[in-house]
Write an enzyme that holds these catalytic residues in place. Structure first.
Site, PDB file in Angstrom:
ATOM      1  N   HIS A  19       0.861  -1.181   0.000  1.00  0.00           N
ATOM      2  CA  HIS A  19       0.000   0.000   0.000  1.00  0.00           C
ATOM      3  C   HIS A  19       0.894   1.226   0.000  1.00  0.00           C
ATOM      4  O   HIS A  19       1.867   1.294   0.754  1.00  0.00           O
ATOM      5  CB  HIS A  19      -0.897   0.023   1.251  1.00  0.00           C
ATOM      6  CG  HIS A  19      -1.736   1.262   1.308  1.00  0.00           C
ATOM      7  ND1 HIS A  19      -2.943   1.375   0.659  1.00  0.00           N
ATOM      8  CD2 HIS A  19      -1.513   2.461   1.887  1.00  0.00           C
ATOM      9  CE1 HIS A  19      -3.430   2.579   0.854  1.00  0.00           C
ATOM     10  NE2 HIS A  19      -2.586   3.262   1.595  1.00  0.00           N
ATOM     11  N   ASP A  41     -15.572   2.215   6.670  1.00  0.00           N
ATOM     12  CA  ASP A  41     -14.594   3.180   6.158  1.00  0.00           C
ATOM     13  C   ASP A  41     -15.204   4.033   5.053  1.00  0.00           C
ATOM     14  O   ASP A  41     -14.908   5.224   4.943  1.00  0.00           O
ATOM     15  CB  ASP A  41     -13.349   2.472   5.633  1.00  0.00           C
ATOM     16  CG  ASP A  41     -12.329   3.492   5.138  1.00  0.00           C
ATOM     17  OD1 ASP A  41     -11.878   4.305   5.964  1.00  0.00           O
ATOM     18  OD2 ASP A  41     -12.014   3.504   3.941  1.00  0.00           O
ATOM     19  N   ARG A  76     -15.017  12.356   6.735  1.00  0.00           N
ATOM     20  CA  ARG A  76     -13.737  13.022   7.032  1.00  0.00           C
ATOM     21  C   ARG A  76     -13.374  14.000   5.931  1.00  0.00           C
ATOM     22  O   ARG A  76     -12.864  15.087   6.177  1.00  0.00           O
ATOM     23  CB  ARG A  76     -12.634  11.968   7.199  1.00  0.00           C
ATOM     24  CG  ARG A  76     -12.743  11.225   8.517  1.00  0.00           C
ATOM     25  CD  ARG A  76     -11.830  10.017   8.545  1.00  0.00           C
ATOM     26  NE  ARG A  76     -10.454  10.349   8.358  1.00  0.00           N
ATOM     27  CZ  ARG A  76      -9.547   9.564   7.757  1.00  0.00           C
ATOM     28  NH1 ARG A  76      -9.896   8.378   7.299  1.00  0.00           N
ATOM     29  NH2 ARG A  76      -8.300   9.950   7.627  1.00  0.00           N
ATOM     30  N   SER A  89      -8.224   3.608   8.784  1.00  0.00           N
ATOM     31  CA  SER A  89      -8.867   3.575   7.473  1.00  0.00           C
ATOM     32  C   SER A  89      -8.091   2.662   6.512  1.00  0.00           C
ATOM     33  O   SER A  89      -8.655   1.774   5.860  1.00  0.00           O
ATOM     34  CB  SER A  89      -8.935   5.008   6.928  1.00  0.00           C
ATOM     35  OG  SER A  89      -9.234   5.022   5.574  1.00  0.00           O
ATOM     36  N   LYS A  94      -8.979  -1.892   5.636  1.00  0.00           N
ATOM     37  CA  LYS A  94      -9.203  -2.443   4.294  1.00  0.00           C
ATOM     38  C   LYS A  94      -8.175  -3.531   3.983  1.00  0.00           C
ATOM     39  O   LYS A  94      -8.501  -4.566   3.398  1.00  0.00           O
ATOM     40  CB  LYS A  94      -9.136  -1.317   3.258  1.00  0.00           C
ATOM     41  CG  LYS A  94     -10.347  -0.391   3.358  1.00  0.00           C
ATOM     42  CD  LYS A  94     -10.235   0.819   2.456  1.00  0.00           C
ATOM     43  CE  LYS A  94      -9.311   1.857   2.999  1.00  0.00           C
ATOM     44  NZ  LYS A  94      -9.445   3.210   2.500  1.00  0.00           N
TER      45      LYS A  94
END
Ligand code: URA
Length: 461
Positions: A92, A171, A178, A193, A197
């Site tokens: 990520h 999320d 947000r 967040s 995932k």
């Protein structure tokens, strides 16, 4: 006066807002109530927004971040890669400009025997999105069902898809709030967040690329380090082997920033070409893939993982897997036979060097906005992106340029969309008479379970 609920007493959202507003920590049961209520819609948006602002101002303790991450992970369906019979490892990135490492890393790690179930995002703000880039290939589908995802993973070893509506619904709701309430930039909320995932995808291990420098989401290096250590400690506590590398986003990664043009650059590297402008992209992709291969149990060390990845790049195995994945997801890989023919931008312009000198500074966030204004990105979720728009960079930080020489080529959707990105780009780049002194390393600090907790303790103190 605040009253503590007994373990069996019902939880009320108003109490959770008051508790956070007054600087107290919520426990796991309360955070599970909040995540489940966000996912089901039983807690109104006003109350969630008020709690988010209280959490942003007061901060979340490490225990709260861990509990919120798990509660959000458990708010919907989960993917189980166990049936694939291989270690499942993903990467990520916190997002950047020209960050296209996924197109290299996914087939490189898959070629070395690791399963790469990659759930990716879309362009937003100044950063690009992996899904938008892939969708510039005609026919390519990113919205697969979980069973289609599994089939592609079985056939190709890697698959890159969008989040399904049922994966981490908490999320989806909290992130949208947000975005609207100015509560995105908080390390605890970002960590929960992102990791909720990743953990819902059932990964065995995770490699995090946390960007630093002028194009990063968090521009203060201490904030990036804290987020990196927090994500490692939180994911490790949830049983997922994790490393975070702090990497330079002080200039676009590689030479292309856009959609189709980023794929073209990636395919050139997978074809084992070595354009000098793409060396940083090649190197970072091999380093990240090396960690994935190591964590996937296929290499003794990240360095030997790097060497295996490089061999898969040089012998064409990774390229073949990437094309297999394109085909398995409905894409027409033949567009890469003649990349120039397929590229059909509405309008083209060059940014010439306005003086002779060295490229000394690049404000990469502003460069990202310039890319977005060509039509390649979106300002608001849901907007269309132009697959052919974007910017190609001909000079990198430290390069010598002569007056009039093109620094960049801009591709926009329409002629009238060129002026703004040209002006943004012109003011984002500085030329100096002498070469810049500081050489910024591509990879800075690395956090693993061995040093993450200690970093958090020192940073909190
Ligand atoms: N990306 C996410 O998925 N969540 C955040 O909070 C920030 C970036």
């Amino acid at each position: 006066m605040r009253t503590e609920p007994t373990p069996a007493s019902p939880v009320h959202m108003i109490d959770l807002i008051r508790k956070k507003r007054d600087g107290h920590a919520l426990d796991a049961r309360e955070l599970a109530f909040l995540a489940a209520g966000a996912a089901s819609g039983s807690i109104p948006a006003e109350q969630l927004a008020a709690w988010l602002m209280a959490a942003w101002i007061r901060g979340l303790s490490l225990d709260e971040v861990r509990a919120l991450t798990l509660a959000m992970r458990d708010s919907g369906d989960k993917f189980s890669p166990a049936r694939l019979g291989k270690a499942a490892v993903d990467k990520h990135s916190t997002g950047g400009v020209g960050d296209k490492t996924s197109f290299l890393i996914a087939p490189l790690a898959a070629a070395c025997g690791v399963a790469v179930p990659m759930i990716s995002g879309r362009a937003l703000g100044h950063t690009g999105g992996t899904l938008d880039k892939l969708e510039s290939i005609p026919g390519f589908r990113t919205a697969l069902t979980l069973s289609e995802f599994e089939t592609v993973l079985d056939r190709c070893g890697c698959s890159i898809v969008s989040q399904t509506p049922s994966l981490v619904p908490a999320d989806r709701v909290l992130y949208a709030l947000r975005d609207l309430t100015g509560t995105v930039e908080n390390s605890g909320l970002i960590c929960a967040s992102i990791l909720s995932k990743k953990l819902a995808a059932g990964l065995d291990a995770l490699v995090l690329d946390v960007k630093t420098g002028s194009g990063a989401f968090l521009q203060n290096p201490a904030d990036s380090e804290f987020l990196a250590a927090l994500m490692v400690a939180t994911a490790e506590a949830a049983g997922t082997r994790t490393v975070a590398l702090l990497t330079d986003m002080g200039q676009p990664l590689g030479s292309a920033a856009g959609n189709w043009i980023e794929l073209v650059e990636s395919i050139a590297l997978l074809r084992n070409q070595r354009p000098p402008q793409s060396e940083d992209l090649r190197e970072l992709s091999l380093i990240l893939a090396g960690w994935m291969i190591h964590f996937g149990g296929k290499a003794e060390s990240p360095h030997s993982g790097y060497q295996l990845a490089e061999a898969a790049l040089q012998d064409g195995t990774a390229l073949a897997l990437f094309f297999r994945m394109i085909e398995a997801q409905g894409g027409d890989g033949s567009v890469f036979d003649d990349t120039a023919r397929f590229h059909s931008p509405g309008a083209t312009a060059f940014l010439p060097a306005w003086d002779s000198g060295y490229v000394s500074e690049m404000d990469t966030t502003q460069i990202g906005w310039a890319v977005q204004r060509t039509g390649a990105g979106r300002e608001k979720a849901g907007e269309q992106v132009d697959p052919h728009a974007g910017i190609l960079f001909h000079a990198r930080r430290g390069a010598r340029v002569e007056k009039g020489q093109p620094i960049a080529t801009l591709y926009a959707t329409r002629e009238e969309m060129l002026a703004e990105p040209l002006a943004l780009l012109r003011s984002a780049i500085q030329l100096s008479k002498t070469p810049p002194h500081a050489v910024v390393p591509l990879v800075g600090r690395i956090f693993t379970r061995e040093n993450a907790e200690a970093h958090l303790r020192d940073a909190v103190r």
